[in-house]
Design a protein around this motif. Sequence first.
Motif, PDB file in Angstrom:
ATOM      1  N   GLU A   1      30.796 -40.071  52.831  1.00 58.50           N
ATOM      2  CA  GLU A   1      31.573 -40.858  51.891  1.00 58.50           C
ATOM      3  C   GLU A   1      32.453 -41.854  52.630  1.00 58.50           C
ATOM      4  O   GLU A   1      32.830 -41.642  53.784  1.00 58.50           O
TER       5      GLU A   1
ATOM      6  N   PHE B   1      34.323 -43.620  36.717  1.00 61.89           N
ATOM      7  CA  PHE B   1      33.192 -42.855  37.247  1.00 61.89           C
ATOM      8  C   PHE B   1      31.882 -43.543  36.851  1.00 61.89           C
ATOM      9  O   PHE B   1      31.769 -44.076  35.739  1.00 61.89           O
TER      10      PHE B   1
ATOM     11  N   SER C   1      36.776 -35.620  44.804  1.00 66.48           N
ATOM     12  CA  SER C   1      37.333 -36.563  45.786  1.00 66.48           C
ATOM     13  C   SER C   1      38.413 -37.441  45.164  1.00 66.48           C
ATOM     14  O   SER C   1      39.492 -37.630  45.748  1.00 66.48           O
TER      15      SER C   1
ATOM     16  N   LEU D   1      35.312 -45.437  45.944  1.00 62.66           N
ATOM     17  CA  LEU D   1      34.647 -44.356  46.654  1.00 62.66           C
ATOM     18  C   LEU D   1      33.155 -44.636  46.672  1.00 62.66           C
ATOM     19  O   LEU D   1      32.548 -44.885  45.622  1.00 62.66           O
ATOM     20  N   GLU D   2      32.561 -44.610  47.843  1.00 60.26           N
ATOM     21  CA  GLU D   2      31.107 -44.717  47.991  1.00 60.26           C
ATOM     22  C   GLU D   2      30.617 -43.450  48.668  1.00 60.26           C
ATOM     23  O   GLU D   2      31.175 -43.040  49.686  1.00 60.26           O
ATOM     24  N   LYS D   3      29.594 -42.848  48.096  1.00 61.62           N
ATOM     25  CA  LYS D   3      29.123 -41.575  48.638  1.00 61.62           C
ATOM     26  C   LYS D   3      27.612 -41.591  48.788  1.00 61.62           C
ATOM     27  O   LYS D   3      26.900 -42.014  47.880  1.00 61.62           O
TER      28      LYS D   3
ATOM     29  N   ASN E   1      32.227 -36.215  43.658  1.00 63.29           N
ATOM     30  CA  ASN E   1      32.944 -37.455  43.373  1.00 63.29           C
ATOM     31  C   ASN E   1      34.208 -37.182  42.561  1.00 63.29           C
ATOM     32  O   ASN E   1      35.282 -37.742  42.830  1.00 63.29           O
TER      33      ASN E   1
ATOM     34  N   ASP F   1      32.854 -45.658  41.187  1.00 60.90           N
ATOM     35  CA  ASP F   1      33.722 -44.481  41.296  1.00 60.90           C
ATOM     36  C   ASP F   1      34.985 -44.974  41.978  1.00 60.90           C
ATOM     37  O   ASP F   1      34.956 -45.348  43.159  1.00 60.90           O
TER      38      ASP F   1
END
Length: 335
Positions: free
Chosen positions: A109, A164, A141, A124-126, A138, A190
């Motif tokens: 992430e 989300f 986090s 947030l990038e996962k 997610n 996200d």
Amino acid sequence: MSQITSLYVYKVVGQASDGVVTRDLVEGLGLAADGPIDPAQMVPSTDYYEFFAALAERDPGGLRLPLRIGAAMRSDEFGAFGLAWKSAPNLHGSYLRSERYGRVLGNAESYSLEQSAEGVFYNLEKAGDGSLGMLLSNEASLSAVVAISQEVSTAPFIPQTVFFKHSPRGDPSVYAAHFGCPVHFESGRDALLVSEESLGAPNKLGDETIAKFFDHHLEQELARLADVNSLEKRVRLAVAQLLSEGVPTLSLIASKLGMSARTLQRRLSDRGQSFQKLVDLARQELAQQLLRDTEYSLAEIAFLTGFSEQSGFTRAFKRWAGQTPRSYRLRVAAN
């Protein structure tokens, strides 16, 4: 291969409802059910997502589970990363450090700041396939970011909006009540939307000198990870390319990498690694990829991963993933 700190595993089970059995799930990841907890110890992200989803299915409070997990996070649990976050002068400095140094907690992430007319998006990038476990992760986090922001800031912290990519897993009002703000699903990102005022409020223990000390430590850790990951990745790739001809020797892989066997063994040892461990990991990664992405039979996958018999492959895979290759393939297909 994407990895996530094992700290998250223990935080997940620590928030499971009373009576929910977790020991087998933790041990299935190759971790001791009772610790000790070492944030530097990593687990493959795909395995972590499967573990998270399996626990949420067992837990009668599965809808709230990832939100509780995030809310239980504290900066001190994250080692130097958490201390750098806490000692930054304000939340803007904390968020910039997560953008720069988040990789010390795993490479699955990453975070980024994005200016907008409404405020600042903390994105947030996962890495992952959009599985249930990844969606749960997610949620946990972003809940953790809110909890730690509230912990360190001198001003009351509530995000303006939470976003989300996925659909709500249940009653949307549960999410709004938890975050204290509107929550938008199927939004294409996200993220938290945070006001400039919240970002600029001083942190309780903000100290530029201390923050720079931890920055220096984290820069060294990033350099170490880059070096270790580069060598590990080269070894695993070289092993994977030769597995259909049988398990390669240390000497053969060293030759492919342009060094002596003794040099390769020493460099791995200096990094706390062993050649056999990387061979095992390469076989696991290749097996999971072939089970997910091809229609090869189990016998063919056993051959391609260096096993002379399917039974040996099945035993090894159960050790890696806590389930048979057939069960793994069916589960991935179902998700």
